[in-house]
Design a protein around this motif. Structure first.
Motif, PDB file in Angstrom:
ATOM      1  N   THR A 277       0.696  -1.170  -0.021  1.00  0.00           N
ATOM      2  CA  THR A 277      -0.113   0.016   0.010  1.00  0.00           C
ATOM      3  C   THR A 277       0.769   1.096   0.044  1.00  0.00           C
ATOM      4  N   ALA A 278       2.159   1.035  -0.017  1.00  0.00           N
ATOM      5  CA  ALA A 278       3.024   2.236  -0.006  1.00  0.00           C
ATOM      6  C   ALA A 278       3.876   2.262  -1.317  1.00  0.00           C
ATOM      7  N   LEU A 279       4.141   3.367  -1.845  1.00  0.00           N
ATOM      8  CA  LEU A 279       5.051   3.792  -3.096  1.00  0.00           C
ATOM      9  C   LEU A 279       5.989   4.535  -2.773  1.00  0.00           C
ATOM     10  N   ALA A 280       7.396   4.279  -3.144  1.00  0.00           N
ATOM     11  CA  ALA A 280       8.460   5.256  -3.277  1.00  0.00           C
ATOM     12  C   ALA A 280       8.746   5.725  -4.536  1.00  0.00           C
ATOM     13  N   LEU A 281       8.402   7.025  -4.867  1.00  0.00           N
ATOM     14  CA  LEU A 281       8.650   7.696  -6.107  1.00  0.00           C
ATOM     15  C   LEU A 281      10.290   7.362  -6.426  1.00  0.00           C
ATOM     16  N   PRO A 282      10.469   6.755  -7.741  1.00  0.00           N
ATOM     17  CA  PRO A 282      11.556   6.823  -8.140  1.00  0.00           C
ATOM     18  C   PRO A 282      12.321   8.224  -8.461  1.00  0.00           C
ATOM     19  N   PHE A 283      13.294   8.616  -7.551  1.00  0.00           N
ATOM     20  CA  PHE A 283      14.073   9.838  -7.630  1.00  0.00           C
ATOM     21  C   PHE A 283      13.152  10.955  -7.127  1.00  0.00           C
ATOM     22  N   GLY A 284      11.971  10.527  -6.678  1.00  0.00           N
ATOM     23  CA  GLY A 284      11.054  11.602  -5.766  1.00  0.00           C
ATOM     24  C   GLY A 284      10.426  12.369  -6.914  1.00  0.00           C
ATOM     25  N   PHE A 285      10.138  12.062  -8.159  1.00  0.00           N
ATOM     26  CA  PHE A 285       9.665  12.976  -9.058  1.00  0.00           C
ATOM     27  C   PHE A 285       8.229  12.446  -9.231  1.00  0.00           C
ATOM     28  N   TYR A 286       7.177  13.658  -9.178  1.00  0.00           N
ATOM     29  CA  TYR A 286       5.881  13.339  -9.200  1.00  0.00           C
ATOM     30  C   TYR A 286       5.062  14.598  -9.884  1.00  0.00           C
ATOM     31  N   SER A 287       3.829  14.361 -10.116  1.00  0.00           N
ATOM     32  CA  SER A 287       3.113  15.644 -10.263  1.00  0.00           C
ATOM     33  C   SER A 287       1.657  15.085  -9.499  1.00  0.00           C
ATOM     34  N   ALA A 288       0.706  16.081  -9.868  1.00  0.00           N
ATOM     35  CA  ALA A 288      -0.761  16.038  -9.409  1.00  0.00           C
ATOM     36  C   ALA A 288      -1.098  14.794 -10.119  1.00  0.00           C
ATOM     37  N   GLN A 289      -0.849  14.388 -11.394  1.00  0.00           N
ATOM     38  CA  GLN A 289      -1.494  13.389 -12.095  1.00  0.00           C
ATOM     39  C   GLN A 289      -0.922  12.060 -11.598  1.00  0.00           C
ATOM     40  N   THR A 290       0.395  12.076 -11.212  1.00  0.00           N
ATOM     41  CA  THR A 290       0.973  10.777 -10.401  1.00  0.00           C
ATOM     42  C   THR A 290       0.326  10.403  -9.089  1.00  0.00           C
TER      43      THR A 290
ATOM     44  N   ARG B  58      -3.094   6.909  -6.240  1.00  0.00           N
ATOM     45  CA  ARG B  58      -4.490   6.828  -5.243  1.00  0.00           C
ATOM     46  C   ARG B  58      -5.369   6.021  -5.872  1.00  0.00           C
ATOM     47  N   GLU B  59      -5.678   6.138  -7.017  1.00  0.00           N
ATOM     48  CA  GLU B  59      -6.731   5.223  -7.910  1.00  0.00           C
ATOM     49  C   GLU B  59      -6.182   3.644  -7.837  1.00  0.00           C
ATOM     50  N   MET B  60      -5.045   3.541  -8.178  1.00  0.00           N
ATOM     51  CA  MET B  60      -4.651   2.196  -7.938  1.00  0.00           C
ATOM     52  C   MET B  60      -4.674   1.504  -6.603  1.00  0.00           C
ATOM     53  N   GLY B  61      -4.988   2.597  -5.521  1.00  0.00           N
ATOM     54  CA  GLY B  61      -4.997   1.726  -4.233  1.00  0.00           C
ATOM     55  C   GLY B  61      -3.847   1.926  -3.126  1.00  0.00           C
ATOM     56  N   PHE B  62      -2.983   2.966  -3.455  1.00  0.00           N
ATOM     57  CA  PHE B  62      -1.757   3.495  -2.653  1.00  0.00           C
ATOM     58  C   PHE B  62      -2.343   4.359  -1.609  1.00  0.00           C
ATOM     59  N   GLU B  63      -2.069   4.043  -0.494  1.00  0.00           N
ATOM     60  CA  GLU B  63      -2.401   4.857   0.646  1.00  0.00           C
ATOM     61  C   GLU B  63      -1.224   5.831   1.221  1.00  0.00           C
ATOM     62  N   VAL B  64      -0.033   5.215   0.784  1.00  0.00           N
ATOM     63  CA  VAL B  64       1.146   6.067   1.344  1.00  0.00           C
ATOM     64  C   VAL B  64       2.001   6.239   0.102  1.00  0.00           C
ATOM     65  N   ILE B  65       2.495   7.626   0.010  1.00  0.00           N
ATOM     66  CA  ILE B  65       3.535   7.895  -1.181  1.00  0.00           C
ATOM     67  C   ILE B  65       4.496   8.575  -0.489  1.00  0.00           C
ATOM     68  N   PHE B  66       5.879   8.183  -0.746  1.00  0.00           N
ATOM     69  CA  PHE B  66       7.250   8.546  -0.223  1.00  0.00           C
ATOM     70  C   PHE B  66       7.712   9.368  -1.421  1.00  0.00           C
ATOM     71  N   THR B  67       7.887  10.898  -0.890  1.00  0.00           N
ATOM     72  CA  THR B  67       8.832  11.633  -2.242  1.00  0.00           C
ATOM     73  C   THR B  67      10.223  11.543  -1.769  1.00  0.00           C
ATOM     74  N   SER B  68      10.882  12.301  -2.339  1.00  0.00           N
ATOM     75  CA  SER B  68      12.572  12.426  -1.770  1.00  0.00           C
ATOM     76  C   SER B  68      12.857  13.851  -1.218  1.00  0.00           C
ATOM     77  N   THR B  69      11.718  14.330  -0.962  1.00  0.00           N
ATOM     78  CA  THR B  69      12.014  15.836  -0.368  1.00  0.00           C
ATOM     79  C   THR B  69      12.206  15.644   1.153  1.00  0.00           C
TER      80      THR B  69
END
Length: 67
Positions: free
Chosen positions: A1-14, A19-30
């Motif tokens: 249920t957790a996703l660590a974004l590769p290199f921390g890159f993300y957008s609102a669409q990401t 969230r639509e895929m069911g992830f509850e926790v998303i880690f950035t690299s901030t």
């Protein structure tokens, strides 16, 4: 249920798709201390610390002081 974004890159669409895929926790690299309050969606942009080998935890985290 957790996703660590590769290199921390993300957008609102990401975040929306994850969230639509069911992830509850998303880690950035901030590099930031997360202060959780229970607000909606705050777990979708958690910061994390990428630590190099070598410095002790005390030395590495001494740059961040919680108020």
């Amino acid at each position: 249920t957790a996703l660590a974004l590769p290199f921390g890159f993300y957008s609102a669409q990401t975040l929306r798709i994850a969230r639509e895929m069911g992830f509850e926790v998303i880690f950035t690299s901030t590099e930031t201390v997360n202060i959780l309050t229970g607000k909606a969606d705050e777990l979708l942009r958690l910061g994390r610390f990428n630590r190099p080998s070598g410095p002790s935890s005390e030395e590495f985290f001494s740059r961040w002081v919680l108020e």
